[in-house]
Scaffold this motif. Structure first.
Motif, PDB file in Angstrom:
ATOM      1  N   SER A 117       0.862  -1.185   0.000  1.00 31.11           N
ATOM      2  CA  SER A 117       0.000   0.000   0.000  1.00 31.11           C
ATOM      3  C   SER A 117       0.894   1.229   0.000  1.00 31.11           C
ATOM      4  O   SER A 117       1.434   1.628   1.038  1.00 31.11           O
ATOM      5  CB  SER A 117      -0.907   0.000   1.237  1.00 31.11           C
ATOM      6  OG  SER A 117      -1.709   1.153   1.255  1.00 31.11           O
ATOM      7  N   TYR A 122      -4.483   3.510  -2.374  1.00 33.57           N
ATOM      8  CA  TYR A 122      -4.435   2.081  -2.680  1.00 33.57           C
ATOM      9  C   TYR A 122      -5.441   1.307  -1.835  1.00 33.57           C
ATOM     10  O   TYR A 122      -5.593   1.565  -0.641  1.00 33.57           O
ATOM     11  CB  TYR A 122      -3.025   1.521  -2.461  1.00 33.57           C
ATOM     12  CG  TYR A 122      -2.094   1.781  -3.624  1.00 33.57           C
ATOM     13  CD1 TYR A 122      -1.822   0.783  -4.550  1.00 33.57           C
ATOM     14  CD2 TYR A 122      -1.508   3.025  -3.797  1.00 33.57           C
ATOM     15  CE1 TYR A 122      -0.971   1.020  -5.621  1.00 33.57           C
ATOM     16  CE2 TYR A 122      -0.654   3.266  -4.874  1.00 33.57           C
ATOM     17  CZ  TYR A 122      -0.394   2.260  -5.774  1.00 33.57           C
ATOM     18  OH  TYR A 122       0.434   2.502  -6.845  1.00 33.57           O
ATOM     19  N   HIS A 123      -6.115   0.351  -2.487  1.00 31.57           N
ATOM     20  CA  HIS A 123      -7.106  -0.477  -1.828  1.00 31.57           C
ATOM     21  C   HIS A 123      -6.614  -1.919  -1.774  1.00 31.57           C
ATOM     22  O   HIS A 123      -5.912  -2.390  -2.666  1.00 31.57           O
ATOM     23  CB  HIS A 123      -8.441  -0.416  -2.586  1.00 31.57           C
ATOM     24  CG  HIS A 123      -8.923   0.983  -2.831  1.00 31.57           C
ATOM     25  ND1 HIS A 123      -9.543   1.745  -1.873  1.00 31.57           N
ATOM     26  CD2 HIS A 123      -8.838   1.764  -3.936  1.00 31.57           C
ATOM     27  CE1 HIS A 123      -9.840   2.934  -2.375  1.00 31.57           C
ATOM     28  NE2 HIS A 123      -9.420   2.972  -3.624  1.00 31.57           N
ATOM     29  N   LYS A 124      -7.042  -2.619  -0.745  1.00 26.41           N
ATOM     30  CA  LYS A 124      -6.620  -4.000  -0.544  1.00 26.41           C
ATOM     31  C   LYS A 124      -7.529  -4.947  -1.325  1.00 26.41           C
ATOM     32  O   LYS A 124      -8.728  -4.736  -1.440  1.00 26.41           O
ATOM     33  CB  LYS A 124      -6.681  -4.342   0.937  1.00 26.41           C
ATOM     34  CG  LYS A 124      -6.169  -5.729   1.295  1.00 26.41           C
ATOM     35  CD  LYS A 124      -6.333  -5.986   2.793  1.00 26.41           C
ATOM     36  CE  LYS A 124      -5.496  -5.007   3.604  1.00 26.41           C
ATOM     37  NZ  LYS A 124      -5.587  -5.314   5.056  1.00 26.41           N
ATOM     38  N   THR A 154      -4.788   0.642  -7.137  1.00 23.24           N
ATOM     39  CA  THR A 154      -5.346   1.983  -7.200  1.00 23.24           C
ATOM     40  C   THR A 154      -5.748   2.261  -8.637  1.00 23.24           C
ATOM     41  O   THR A 154      -5.331   1.548  -9.558  1.00 23.24           O
ATOM     42  CB  THR A 154      -4.344   3.036  -6.702  1.00 23.24           C
ATOM     43  OG1 THR A 154      -4.990   4.309  -6.588  1.00 23.24           O
ATOM     44  CG2 THR A 154      -3.158   3.179  -7.661  1.00 23.24           C
TER      45      THR A 154
END
Length: 203
Positions: A117, A122-124, A154
């Motif tokens: 991240s 940013y996404h998991k 992202t």
């Protein structure tokens, strides 16, 4: 036996005639193989040498018939930074002429994937579905022997021009899943070789 060879030759000619010429530069791609009626995809991986102790001569990938220089064996994907777009729609300009830019907005979002991240955008996600090796079948979620149960992504308008002196793999450009191994030299010029993956059985 002769009939089999003949049928294989005919099949190969038909396969090759169905694939239109792709243009890949450092800053854009033109892909006439994309469909006017369906969403189109592209996936771009930076490549690393499978054996970093044995540097390669660039021309060997393009001209040598030695299995030692088979791109599927020579390279592995950098699965910590890769790019994809799955919503490239027809916009009125023929895909025979339309340039999809890497360093300019195109009207769709790129997904930029990472092992980490890097910032708050940013996404998991939990399915790390890319295997570094091209011939690893089925794909797993390991990188250099370490489990990666999650990754991050992202969305970006651009991904930037391709880096100099670097190899890339372009996937999802044809209906037969050809992989384009692209080299960007020190001047920004590009060369590529198109290969049908061994796991694809078109006929």
């Amino acid at each position: 036996m002769k009939r089999r060879i003949f049928l294989f030759g005919v099949s190969l000619v038909l396969l090759m005639s169905c694939v239109k010429k792709v243009v890949i530069t450092r800053r854009y791609i033109i892909n006439p193989n994309w469909s006017k009626n369906l969403p189109n995809n592209i996936t771009i991986y930076r490549l690393q040498l499978a054996d970093s102790s044995r540097p390669i001569i660039v021309d060997s990938i393009f001209w040598s018939r030695d299995p030692e220089y088979d791109p599927f064996m020579t390279f592995v994907r950098d699965t910590c930074t890769w790019f994809e777009a799955s919503n490239i729609l027809y916009n009125g300009t023929s895909f025979r002429k339309r340039k999809i830019y890497f360093d300019r907005p195109n009207g769709f979002k790129w997904l930029v994937h990472s092992c980490d991240s890097l910032d708050s955008t940013y996404h998991k996600f939990w399915w790390w579905h890319v295997s570094p090796g091209f011939l690893d079948r089925p794909r797993d979620d390991s990188i250099e022997g370490r489990r990666r149960p999650q990754g991050f992504y992202t969305k970006r308008d651009t991904i930037g021009a391709l880096e100099l002196n670097r190899w890339y793999a372009f996937e999802d450009l044809t209906r037969w899943d050809h992989i384009y191994f692209v080299y960007v030299d020190s001047t920004g010029g590009t060369r590529w070789v198109r290969i049908l993956p061994p796991w694809v059985k078109p006929f």
